[in-house]
Scaffold this motif. Structure first.
Motif, PDB file in Angstrom:
ATOM      1  N   UNK A 274      -1.858  11.903   0.235  1.00 49.04           N
ATOM      2  CA  UNK A 274      -3.102  11.121   0.160  1.00 49.04           C
ATOM      3  C   UNK A 274      -2.851   9.759  -0.476  1.00 49.04           C
ATOM      4  N   UNK A 275      -2.103   9.744  -1.583  1.00 50.48           N
ATOM      5  CA  UNK A 275      -1.798   8.489  -2.263  1.00 50.48           C
ATOM      6  C   UNK A 275      -0.928   7.605  -1.378  1.00 50.48           C
ATOM      7  N   UNK A 276       0.087   8.197  -0.751  1.00 53.55           N
ATOM      8  CA  UNK A 276       0.964   7.426   0.132  1.00 53.55           C
ATOM      9  C   UNK A 276       0.189   6.777   1.267  1.00 53.55           C
ATOM     10  N   UNK A 277      -0.707   7.540   1.876  1.00 47.05           N
ATOM     11  CA  UNK A 277      -1.521   7.010   2.979  1.00 47.05           C
ATOM     12  C   UNK A 277      -2.451   5.900   2.493  1.00 47.05           C
ATOM     13  N   UNK A 278      -3.045   6.088   1.312  1.00 43.02           N
ATOM     14  CA  UNK A 278      -3.939   5.064   0.759  1.00 43.02           C
ATOM     15  C   UNK A 278      -3.186   3.771   0.478  1.00 43.02           C
ATOM     16  N   UNK A 279      -1.950   3.884   0.005  1.00 46.24           N
ATOM     17  CA  UNK A 279      -1.127   2.696  -0.246  1.00 46.24           C
ATOM     18  C   UNK A 279      -0.778   1.991   1.063  1.00 46.24           C
ATOM     19  N   UNK A 280      -0.411   2.760   2.076  1.00 49.18           N
ATOM     20  CA  UNK A 280      -0.119   2.171   3.389  1.00 49.18           C
ATOM     21  C   UNK A 280      -1.329   1.405   3.898  1.00 49.18           C
ATOM     22  N   UNK A 281      -2.497   2.040   3.811  1.00 50.23           N
ATOM     23  CA  UNK A 281      -3.734   1.407   4.272  1.00 50.23           C
ATOM     24  C   UNK A 281      -4.039   0.142   3.475  1.00 50.23           C
ATOM     25  N   UNK A 282      -3.853   0.200   2.144  1.00 54.67           N
ATOM     26  CA  UNK A 282      -4.123  -0.964   1.295  1.00 54.67           C
ATOM     27  C   UNK A 282      -3.226  -2.132   1.667  1.00 54.67           C
ATOM     28  N   UNK A 283      -1.918  -1.863   1.817  1.00 53.78           N
ATOM     29  CA  UNK A 283      -0.994  -2.951   2.171  1.00 53.78           C
ATOM     30  C   UNK A 283      -1.342  -3.544   3.532  1.00 53.78           C
ATOM     31  N   UNK A 284      -1.708  -2.695   4.489  1.00 57.91           N
ATOM     32  CA  UNK A 284      -2.108  -3.188   5.816  1.00 57.91           C
ATOM     33  C   UNK A 284      -3.323  -4.104   5.712  1.00 57.91           C
ATOM     34  N   UNK A 285      -4.344  -3.646   4.981  1.00 55.87           N
ATOM     35  CA  UNK A 285      -5.597  -4.399   4.909  1.00 55.87           C
ATOM     36  C   UNK A 285      -5.473  -5.676   4.077  1.00 55.87           C
ATOM     37  N   UNK A 286      -4.454  -5.721   3.212  1.00 60.34           N
ATOM     38  CA  UNK A 286      -4.239  -6.926   2.400  1.00 60.34           C
ATOM     39  C   UNK A 286      -3.229  -7.868   3.047  1.00 60.34           C
ATOM     40  N   UNK A 287      -2.768  -7.546   4.250  1.00 59.52           N
ATOM     41  CA  UNK A 287      -1.885  -8.459   4.974  1.00 59.52           C
ATOM     42  C   UNK A 287      -0.414  -8.261   4.728  1.00 59.52           C
ATOM     43  N   UNK A 288      -0.020  -7.227   3.982  1.00 62.14           N
ATOM     44  CA  UNK A 288       1.396  -6.974   3.677  1.00 62.14           C
ATOM     45  C   UNK A 288       1.932  -5.884   4.597  1.00 62.14           C
ATOM     46  N   UNK A 289       2.063  -6.217   5.866  1.00 58.30           N
ATOM     47  CA  UNK A 289       2.453  -5.208   6.852  1.00 58.30           C
ATOM     48  C   UNK A 289       3.873  -4.706   6.611  1.00 58.30           C
ATOM     49  N   UNK A 290       4.773  -5.568   6.178  1.00 62.94           N
ATOM     50  CA  UNK A 290       6.160  -5.142   5.928  1.00 62.94           C
ATOM     51  C   UNK A 290       6.219  -4.071   4.835  1.00 62.94           C
ATOM     52  N   UNK A 291       5.447  -4.284   3.759  1.00 57.02           N
ATOM     53  CA  UNK A 291       5.413  -3.286   2.680  1.00 57.02           C
ATOM     54  C   UNK A 291       4.835  -1.963   3.178  1.00 57.02           C
ATOM     55  N   UNK A 292       3.813  -2.056   4.023  1.00 58.58           N
ATOM     56  CA  UNK A 292       3.195  -0.842   4.579  1.00 58.58           C
ATOM     57  C   UNK A 292       4.208  -0.070   5.425  1.00 58.58           C
ATOM     58  N   UNK A 293       4.954  -0.781   6.277  1.00 57.25           N
ATOM     59  CA  UNK A 293       5.949  -0.133   7.144  1.00 57.25           C
ATOM     60  C   UNK A 293       7.027   0.551   6.320  1.00 57.25           C
ATOM     61  N   UNK A 294       7.514  -0.149   5.294  1.00 58.22           N
ATOM     62  CA  UNK A 294       8.571   0.397   4.439  1.00 58.22           C
ATOM     63  C   UNK A 294       8.098   1.686   3.760  1.00 58.22           C
ATOM     64  N   UNK A 295       6.886   1.648   3.220  1.00 59.70           N
ATOM     65  CA  UNK A 295       6.330   2.810   2.535  1.00 59.70           C
ATOM     66  C   UNK A 295       6.116   3.968   3.503  1.00 59.70           C
ATOM     67  N   UNK A 296       5.594   3.656   4.705  1.00 60.48           N
ATOM     68  CA  UNK A 296       5.357   4.695   5.714  1.00 60.48           C
ATOM     69  C   UNK A 296       6.668   5.385   6.090  1.00 60.48           C
ATOM     70  N   UNK A 297       7.724   4.591   6.279  1.00 67.07           N
ATOM     71  CA  UNK A 297       9.029   5.155   6.659  1.00 67.07           C
ATOM     72  C   UNK A 297       9.608   6.044   5.559  1.00 67.07           C
ATOM     73  N   UNK A 298       9.247   5.758   4.299  1.00 68.15           N
ATOM     74  CA  UNK A 298       9.790   6.524   3.167  1.00 68.15           C
ATOM     75  C   UNK A 298       8.985   7.786   2.849  1.00 68.15           C
ATOM     76  N   UNK A 299       7.808   7.943   3.465  1.00 67.07           N
ATOM     77  CA  UNK A 299       6.966   9.098   3.162  1.00 67.07           C
ATOM     78  C   UNK A 299       7.646  10.404   3.602  1.00 67.07           C
ATOM     79  N   UNK A 300       7.662  11.389   2.694  1.00 67.93           N
ATOM     80  CA  UNK A 300       8.287  12.676   2.997  1.00 67.93           C
ATOM     81  C   UNK A 300       7.415  13.511   3.934  1.00 67.93           C
TER      82      UNK A 300
END
Length: 610
Positions: A274-300
């Motif tokens: 839940x936290x990982x998904x919320x962070x991905x969504x936050x980075x996407x909505x704030x314009x930091x798509x690269x950070x969102x992609x990196x975090x998504x790829x690292x999610x277990x």
């Protein structure tokens, strides 16, 4: 050698504990496996697995719960109470009534389960009657009634019952009032109850954080979260973090969101899907798509919600091809799409012009996945057709919807009518919007703008009088940028910013360079009946351009700029931003109400399809 009874008893307890532990961590399959491997089962063993079925999401495990209950050799009060909860969890209120009336043993929990279940299912009068007939009441009984009334929206009755509750040292009772007033939009009353609480728990704090976000007061949500973290008696959980990250998204407060990310990494919360998904969504909505992609790829662990967040992120940033590729990867990994997935995929098609693929998805989602199209999917299809210029097909789809079209469908059509200069459909769409919501300023403004483009200034005046007669207030457009943690807001023709002279100087120099590159102001976006030279000057003072210029003079060369706007980006500003990104050799990321635009080297991620 015969085993002593104490050893047998200890073995049973261990097996029962294994079932209970699996249920606590939400591992129902593990609980079933532990139950099956238990050779000698006690009533407590059955009850543990029964509780797992009661907590399982959805109504799908009720049959399993009923079958298990029927196998219990000697069901006790806990067995009956848990099955009663299963009935309510599956929405079988009549079955719960029958079971309650047939129960050979009832305790206070049985009565409380009935009061709570009836309240949550909208049978408040019956819940009151059960409450009045209780032989013994406790704090849970009062909590159930107050919470039920609050959930129903009857806060006057909820407060009356709250006042009569004999014991007030109860966080659950107070939290029900806080949540109820937040749901009602009465933030002041919710604050008063929260401040007066004699004792607070995690749920109390979460109610305030999520309530502030829900009521568009995200900055207050962030303030409460800070106070919560400073409070040593409670530790935020995944729900808290999810709410506060949504607040960061609404404020575009990426730096605060990054701090939360770093804080989570020091705690077990970092492993929460839940936290990982919320962070991905936050980075996407704030314009930091690269950070969102990196975090998504690292999610277990990535559930359908995580995949949806990333697909939606790609779509909103204009990378429709990547969104659709990720959709294919999601299916390849065996994750079944849900209705939200298809909203994200259709959005990707909208922002990339993939009309045929979008039509194919819409037509097959029910056939292949059994997902019946909802109003959101139809709205996406209207948008897709409108952007492709197929206005008549879009109108036909609106008229053929099996339910009342959402306002966004008419709004999309109205916007497209401006692009394609179709007055007939514009008047149809504006009329429907105003019929549904006479205070909708956007409908009047869009229609007036379409008349202005057609030089029908008499109709423009008529629409403006219409707005005045209906006391409609236009939402002022503004843009903002964050520099060194400080948010700077600009309105068109801004006269308040302390560095306005430097901003105007920068824009004047940029205008000269842009004109040398072939820039011609698009006067269709200067919607005033004035001389063309004045129109051009007004265009150069739009809020987007002011924010970009300020960002350029306030940050190091080469640094990316992130601009946010509360309305749709102006077409002339879109053209200018492309040229400025080339002149300044910078990436300019601009988010409006619809999507992100990434300007680099004179082009935009949207491919001018927006």
């Amino acid at each position: 050698m015969a085993l002593r009874p104490s050893i047998l008893t200890a073995g049973r307890r261990l097996n029962t504990a294994a079932v209970a532990a699996a249920v606590r961590r939400g591992d129902l399959a593990g609980a079933e496996e532990a139950f099956a491997s238990t050779r000698v089962k006690t009533t407590a063993t059955y009850n543990c697995l029964l509780a797992g079925y009661a907590r399982a999401p959805g109504a799908g495990r009720f049959a399993d719960a009923r079958h298990l209950f029927d196998r219990i050799p000697h069901p006790d009060a806990v067995s009956y109470n848990t099955l009663l909860s299963c009935h309510f969890a599956s929405g079988d209120v009549d079955g719960a009534r029958r079971l309650f009336s047939e129960m050979p043993i009832r305790d206070v929990t049985s009565w409380n389960t009935m009061v709570s279940g009836l309240s949550k299912n909208g049978a408040l009068e019956e819940a009151k009657a059960v409450f009045q007939g209780m032989p013994v009441r406790n704090a849970v009984s009062w909590n159930a009634m107050v919470a039920g009334l609050a959930c129903s929206g009857d806060m006057a009755a909820a407060e009356e019952w709250f006042r009569h509750a004999p014991v007030k040292e109860n966080a659950v009772l107070w939290t029900a009032m806080v949540s109820g007033y937040m749901d009602e939009g009465n933030v002041q009353k919710a604050m008063e109850f929260f401040e007066a609480m004699p004792v607070r728990n995690l749920v109390s704090w979460n109610a305030m954080v999520s309530g502030y976000v829900k009521n568009s007061r995200a900055s207050d949500a962030l303030r409460v979260f800070k106070a919560m973290v400073d409070n040593a008696t409670v530790q935020p959980n995944a729900s808290t973090v999810s709410s506060v990250l949504l607040g960061c998204s609404n404020l575009s407060a990426v730096e605060f969101g990054r701090q939360i990310h770093q804080w989570c990494m020091k705690l077990p919360l970092s492993r929460s899907a839940t936290v990982g998904t919320s962070l991905v969504s936050m980075y996407c909505k704030c314009g930091n798509l690269d950070d969102a992609c990196k975090l998504f790829d690292e999610m277990h662990r990535r559930d359908v919600v995580a995949w949806n967040a990333m697909i939606s992120g790609y779509a909103q940033h204009g990378y429709g091809g990547k969104a659709i590729k990720l959709f294919g990867k999601m299916k390849d990994e065996g994750v079944r799409p849900d209705w939200i997935t298809f909203v994200a995929v259709l959005t990707a098609c909208i922002h990339t012009g993939l009309c045929d693929f979008g039509m194919q998805c819409f037509e097959t989602m029910e056939e292949v996945y059994g997902i019946e199209p909802r109003v959101d999917h139809y709205s996406c299809m209207v948008d897709l057709l409108c952007r492709a210029g197929l206005l008549e097909r879009a109108v036909n789809m609106i008229r053929s919807m099996p339910f009342e079209p959402h306002r966004s469908a008419y709004g999309t059509l109205l916007t497209a009518c401006r692009v394609y200069k179709n007055l007939e459909f514009a008047e149809f769409a504006a009329g429907k919007l105003i019929e549904q919501d006479p205070q909708n300023a956007g409908a009047y403004v869009q229609l007036a703008n379409i008349y202005a483009i057609a030089n029908r200034w008499g109709d423009v005046s008529r629409v403006r009088r219409w707005m005045k007669d209906n006391a409609v207030v236009k939402t002022p457009g503004y843009s903002w940028i964050e520099i060194k943690g400080v948010r700077h807001e600009f309105r068109s023709n801004d006269r308040l910013h302390p560095q306005l002279d430097l901003i105007h100087d920068k824009l004047d120099r940029l205008e000269e360079l842009m004109k040398a590159m072939g820039y011609i102001p698009d006067l269709d976006f200067a919607l005033h009946d004035v001389e063309e030279s004045l129109k051009a000057q007004m265009l150069m003072r739009h809020s987007e351009k002011l924010a970009i210029a300020f960002g350029l003079i306030s940050s190091p060369p080469g640094m990316s700029l992130r601009i946010f706007k509360n309305l749709r980006v102006c077409g002339d500003c879109h053209n200018a931003a492309k040229l400025i990104s080339r002149i300044e050799a910078r990436e300019i990321i601009l988010r409006d109400t619809t999507r992100f635009h990434h300007f680099r080297g004179g082009s935009c991620s949207c491919g001018d399809y927006w």
